[in-house]
Design a protein around this motif. Structure first.
Motif, PDB file in Angstrom:
ATOM      1  N   ARG A   9       0.835  -1.204   0.000  1.00  0.00           N
ATOM      2  CA  ARG A   9       0.000   0.000   0.000  1.00  0.00           C
ATOM      3  C   ARG A   9       0.867   1.250   0.000  1.00  0.00           C
ATOM      4  O   ARG A   9       0.574   2.215  -0.709  1.00  0.00           O
ATOM      5  CB  ARG A   9      -0.937   0.006   1.214  1.00  0.00           C
ATOM      6  CG  ARG A   9      -2.148  -0.878   1.064  1.00  0.00           C
ATOM      7  CD  ARG A   9      -3.212  -0.567   2.087  1.00  0.00           C
ATOM      8  NE  ARG A   9      -2.737  -0.454   3.442  1.00  0.00           N
ATOM      9  CZ  ARG A   9      -2.706  -1.438   4.344  1.00  0.00           C
ATOM     10  NH1 ARG A   9      -3.123  -2.637   4.011  1.00  0.00           N
ATOM     11  NH2 ARG A   9      -2.270  -1.220   5.559  1.00  0.00           N
ATOM     12  N   ARG A 111      -2.729   5.498   0.987  1.00  0.00           N
ATOM     13  CA  ARG A 111      -2.196   4.516   1.928  1.00  0.00           C
ATOM     14  C   ARG A 111      -3.299   3.730   2.600  1.00  0.00           C
ATOM     15  O   ARG A 111      -3.117   2.570   2.972  1.00  0.00           O
ATOM     16  CB  ARG A 111      -1.381   5.239   2.985  1.00  0.00           C
ATOM     17  CG  ARG A 111      -0.065   4.587   3.226  1.00  0.00           C
ATOM     18  CD  ARG A 111       0.732   5.363   4.197  1.00  0.00           C
ATOM     19  NE  ARG A 111       0.881   4.512   5.363  1.00  0.00           N
ATOM     20  CZ  ARG A 111       1.214   4.924   6.540  1.00  0.00           C
ATOM     21  NH1 ARG A 111       1.407   6.181   6.773  1.00  0.00           N
ATOM     22  NH2 ARG A 111       1.353   4.082   7.519  1.00  0.00           N
ATOM     23  N   ARG A 113      -6.085   2.847   1.224  1.00  0.00           N
ATOM     24  CA  ARG A 113      -6.800   1.966   0.281  1.00  0.00           C
ATOM     25  C   ARG A 113      -6.337   0.548   0.380  1.00  0.00           C
ATOM     26  O   ARG A 113      -5.277   0.167   0.612  1.00  0.00           O
ATOM     27  CB  ARG A 113      -6.594   2.454  -1.147  1.00  0.00           C
ATOM     28  CG  ARG A 113      -7.396   3.672  -1.446  1.00  0.00           C
ATOM     29  CD  ARG A 113      -7.264   3.983  -2.901  1.00  0.00           C
ATOM     30  NE  ARG A 113      -7.987   5.208  -3.196  1.00  0.00           N
ATOM     31  CZ  ARG A 113      -8.102   5.688  -4.399  1.00  0.00           C
ATOM     32  NH1 ARG A 113      -7.546   5.085  -5.416  1.00  0.00           N
ATOM     33  NH2 ARG A 113      -8.765   6.782  -4.606  1.00  0.00           N
TER      34      ARG A 113
END
Length: 113
Positions: A9, A111, A113
């Protein structure tokens, strides 16, 4: 396993920020400020050094009492450093920080997600 997901991520978030148009604009604005001011300051500094080496008569010229041109030039080196720093601070507040704040928010969103 979860650490790998976090790193993935973060890598995607960094890539998204790097690809953003605002990031390219931020880099352009930063370079457009830093390069000319660095050249100007280094030219001023090298002129000071050159005068101290090869124009000793000029640099030893007394201006007021025991204060000579070399001392004034040396003090102006400090003054110019602080002036450039102040100019950069104002420039960064106006032109760089808004873009950087937006990119930071984008990074944090990506970040998550």
């Amino acid at each position: 396993m979860e650490e790998d997901a976090v790193q993935e991520r973060e890598a995607r978030a960094y890539e998204a920020v790097y690809q953003a148009r605002d990031f390219q604009e931020l880099r352009r604005r930063y370079k457009n400020f830093v390069v000319p001011w660095t050249i100007a300051f280094m030219t001023w500094y090298l002129a000071y050094v050159a005068c101290n080496n090869w124009a000793r008569g000029f640099m030893s010229h007394k201006v007021i009492g025991h204060v000579n041109v070399a001392l004034i030039f040396g003090l102006l080196q400090f003054v110019s450093t602080f002036v450039i720093a102040a100019i950069y601070g104002r420039y960064a507040n106006r032109k760089l920080d808004p873009l950087a704040a937006g990119l930071n928010a984008k990074y944090k969103r990506e970040r998550r997600r």
